[in-house]
Design a protein around this motif. Structure first.
Motif, short mmCIF file in Angstrom:
data_model
loop_
_atom_site.label_atom_id
_atom_site.label_comp_id
_atom_site.label_asym_id
_atom_site.label_seq_id
_atom_site.Cartn_x
_atom_site.Cartn_y
_atom_site.Cartn_z
N ARG A 178 0.84 -1.19 0.00
CA ARG A 178 0.00 0.00 0.00
C ARG A 178 0.88 1.25 0.00
NH1 ARG A 178 1.30 -3.11 4.62
NH2 ARG A 178 1.04 -1.97 6.57
N GLU A 179 0.30 2.35 -0.47
CA GLU A 179 0.93 3.66 -0.40
C GLU A 179 0.21 4.48 0.66
OE1 GLU A 179 2.86 4.85 -4.73
OE2 GLU A 179 0.94 5.71 -4.12
N LEU A 180 0.96 4.99 1.61
CA LEU A 180 0.36 5.71 2.72
C LEU A 180 0.82 7.17 2.73
CD1 LEU A 180 0.87 2.99 5.47
CD2 LEU A 180 -1.23 3.46 4.19
N GLU A 181 -0.13 8.05 3.03
CA GLU A 181 0.18 9.47 3.11
C GLU A 181 1.06 9.77 4.32
OE1 GLU A 181 -0.77 11.89 1.07
OE2 GLU A 181 -2.28 10.89 -0.20
N LEU A 182 2.02 10.66 4.13
CA LEU A 182 2.86 11.14 5.22
C LEU A 182 2.33 12.49 5.71
CD1 LEU A 182 6.40 10.38 3.76
CD2 LEU A 182 5.31 9.16 5.66
N LYS A 183 2.45 12.74 7.00
CA LYS A 183 2.10 14.05 7.53
C LYS A 183 3.18 15.06 7.09
CE LYS A 183 -1.35 12.39 10.00
NZ LYS A 183 -2.77 12.72 9.69
N PRO A 184 2.82 16.32 6.95
CA PRO A 184 3.81 17.33 6.53
C PRO A 184 5.05 17.35 7.43
CG PRO A 184 1.61 18.24 6.40
CD PRO A 184 1.47 16.91 7.07
N TRP A 185 4.84 17.22 8.74
CA TRP A 185 5.99 17.25 9.66
C TRP A 185 6.85 16.00 9.53
CZ3 TRP A 185 0.86 17.77 10.97
CH2 TRP A 185 0.22 16.66 11.53
N GLN A 186 6.26 14.89 9.12
CA GLN A 186 7.04 13.69 8.88
C GLN A 186 7.96 13.90 7.69
OE1 GLN A 186 3.49 10.86 8.90
NE2 GLN A 186 5.07 9.55 9.81
N MET A 187 7.47 14.57 6.67
CA MET A 187 8.27 14.82 5.48
C MET A 187 9.49 15.68 5.80
SD MET A 187 5.16 15.44 2.77
CE MET A 187 6.29 15.92 1.46
N MET A 188 9.30 16.67 6.66
CA MET A 188 10.42 17.52 7.06
C MET A 188 11.47 16.71 7.81
SD MET A 188 9.77 20.50 5.88
CE MET A 188 10.92 21.51 6.81
N GLU A 189 11.02 15.85 8.71
CA GLU A 189 11.94 15.00 9.47
C GLU A 189 12.68 14.04 8.53
OE1 GLU A 189 12.57 15.08 12.66
OE2 GLU A 189 10.93 16.13 13.63
N PHE A 190 11.97 13.51 7.55
CA PHE A 190 12.57 12.56 6.61
C PHE A 190 13.64 13.23 5.75
CE2 PHE A 190 9.32 9.06 6.89
CZ PHE A 190 10.25 8.02 7.00
N MET A 191 13.43 14.48 5.38
CA MET A 191 14.42 15.18 4.57
C MET A 191 15.75 15.28 5.30
SD MET A 191 12.08 18.19 2.81
CE MET A 191 13.51 18.95 2.03
N GLU A 192 15.70 15.63 6.56
CA GLU A 192 16.92 15.69 7.37
C GLU A 192 17.52 14.30 7.53
OE1 GLU A 192 18.56 17.10 11.78
OE2 GLU A 192 16.41 16.89 11.42
N TYR A 193 16.63 13.31 7.71
CA TYR A 193 17.11 11.94 7.91
C TYR A 193 17.87 11.45 6.68
CZ TYR A 193 17.09 6.88 8.47
OH TYR A 193 17.47 5.56 8.55
N ILE A 194 17.33 11.65 5.50
CA ILE A 194 17.96 11.16 4.27
C ILE A 194 19.26 11.91 3.98
CG2 ILE A 194 17.71 10.93 1.77
CD1 ILE A 194 16.12 8.92 3.45
N ASN A 195 19.25 13.22 4.15
CA ASN A 195 20.39 14.06 3.79
C ASN A 195 21.53 14.03 4.80
OD1 ASN A 195 19.16 14.95 1.39
ND2 ASN A 195 18.06 16.57 2.48
N GLU A 196 21.21 13.66 6.05
CA GLU A 196 22.25 13.75 7.08
C GLU A 196 22.30 12.53 7.99
OE1 GLU A 196 23.46 16.76 10.78
OE2 GLU A 196 21.90 17.33 9.34
N VAL A 197 21.19 12.22 8.65
CA VAL A 197 21.18 11.19 9.70
C VAL A 197 21.53 9.81 9.15
CG1 VAL A 197 19.77 10.02 11.43
CG2 VAL A 197 19.50 12.49 11.05
#
Length: 293
Positions: A178-197
């Motif tokens: 399934r494809e699930l919607e992400l909350k806007p704040w989750q997307m912000m957290e994920f951007m930092e996670y992918i680029n740095e963490v």
């Protein structure tokens, strides 16, 4: 039968389960012949006759549902091979079987509070700071998307679709993709996670993997997370409890079919187990299930 066996193996069923499904099919096929029909041609009304036949034979409702589940798998196989275009008993279950009751469920506000309470800025040491940020993202996937440990382990970097604001959860032996919607704040957290963490953790762990959450062979990250969540809310017991809470709360917002899709359940009967015993949900059962007594 050999082609069907191959299909079952590809779907990941165990040898014991495959044998059970094949025996159920043999019994169903013999009955169909006596009715001058076959699995490729049988319609819904004739399937009801088969259920009545099983009832007269003294099968319990639970046993009948189990037999129906096995036949549904065969209909799905026929669809995959283009022998049929529909599964005539896809949403058919015998009502009246006992449903599991979920105790100590969490309200939506309690689930969301787990996410916002999870601390990430209290650690000075770099490794713990980054792992806490990773863990908070996982908490978000637990409380908003209702993922379980195996879902989290199976996620790959390519499954994160930030451009669409979604995350793709691959199928498993007993669950649908399934494809699930992400909350806007989750997307912000994920951007930092992918680029740095994530980059830091890969280097620190000295591994090369396409896992979204690098962990090696064993995925024990959720054990640490649940232990910490218990400090925020004493009701917390396990990831299964959190997932049950999420699914139950979905059922208060959506119908059975949409909740089934969100939860990744292969059969709607799996979703029904999360219905609570109130008039609203009982009405939902009547509307979504064929009235077989």
């Amino acid at each position: 039968m050999n082609d069907y066996t191959t299909y079952l193996k590809k779907e990941g069923y165990t040898i014991k389960t495959i044998k059970s499904k094949e025996l159920a099919l043999q019994y169903f096929t013999k009955w169909c012949k006596r009715q001058s029909t076959c699995a490729i041609e049988i319609d819904y009304k004739t399937c009801l006759k088969y259920i009545k036949h099983l009832t007269r034979k003294g099968n319990s409702k639970k046993t009948i549902n189990h037999k129906l589940s096995n036949i549904k798998t065969y209909f799905n196989y026929l669809i995959s091979e283009s022998y049929r275009t529909d599964n005539p008993i896809e949403n058919t279950n015998v009502r009246g079987t006992q449903r599991s009751i979920n105790y100590n469920l969490l309200e939506p506000e309690e689930l969301e509070d787990l996410y916002y309470s999870y601390e990430t800025d209290t650690y000075q040491e770099e490794y713990h700071k980054y792992t806490s940020k990773r863990n908070k993202i996982i908490v978000g996937l637990l409380v908003y998307q209702g993922l379980d440990t195996q879902d989290l382990k199976n996620l790959k970097l390519e499954h994160l679709q930030l451009n669409k604001g979604k995350i793709y959860v691959p199928s498993r032996k007993r669950s649908n993709a399934r494809e699930l919607e992400l909350k806007p704040w989750q997307m912000m957290e994920f951007m930092e996670y992918i680029n740095e963490v994530r980059k830091y953790l890969l280097q620190r762990l000295n591994i090369d993997t396409d896992q979204l959450f690098p962990s090696g062979d064993r995925f024990i990250i959720t054990n640490t997370i649940i232990k910490k969540l218990k400090k925020y809310n004493r009701k917390i017991e396990s990831n299964k409890q959190i997932r049950a809470s999420v699914i139950t709360n979905w059922l208060s917002q959506y119908n059975l079919r949409k909740t089934q899709v969100l939860a990744g359940h292969r059969y709607i009967s799996s979703t029904e187990r999360y219905l609570q015993d109130d008039l609203e949900n009982l009405h939902e059962i009547v509307n979504n299930y064929h009235p077989i007594q």
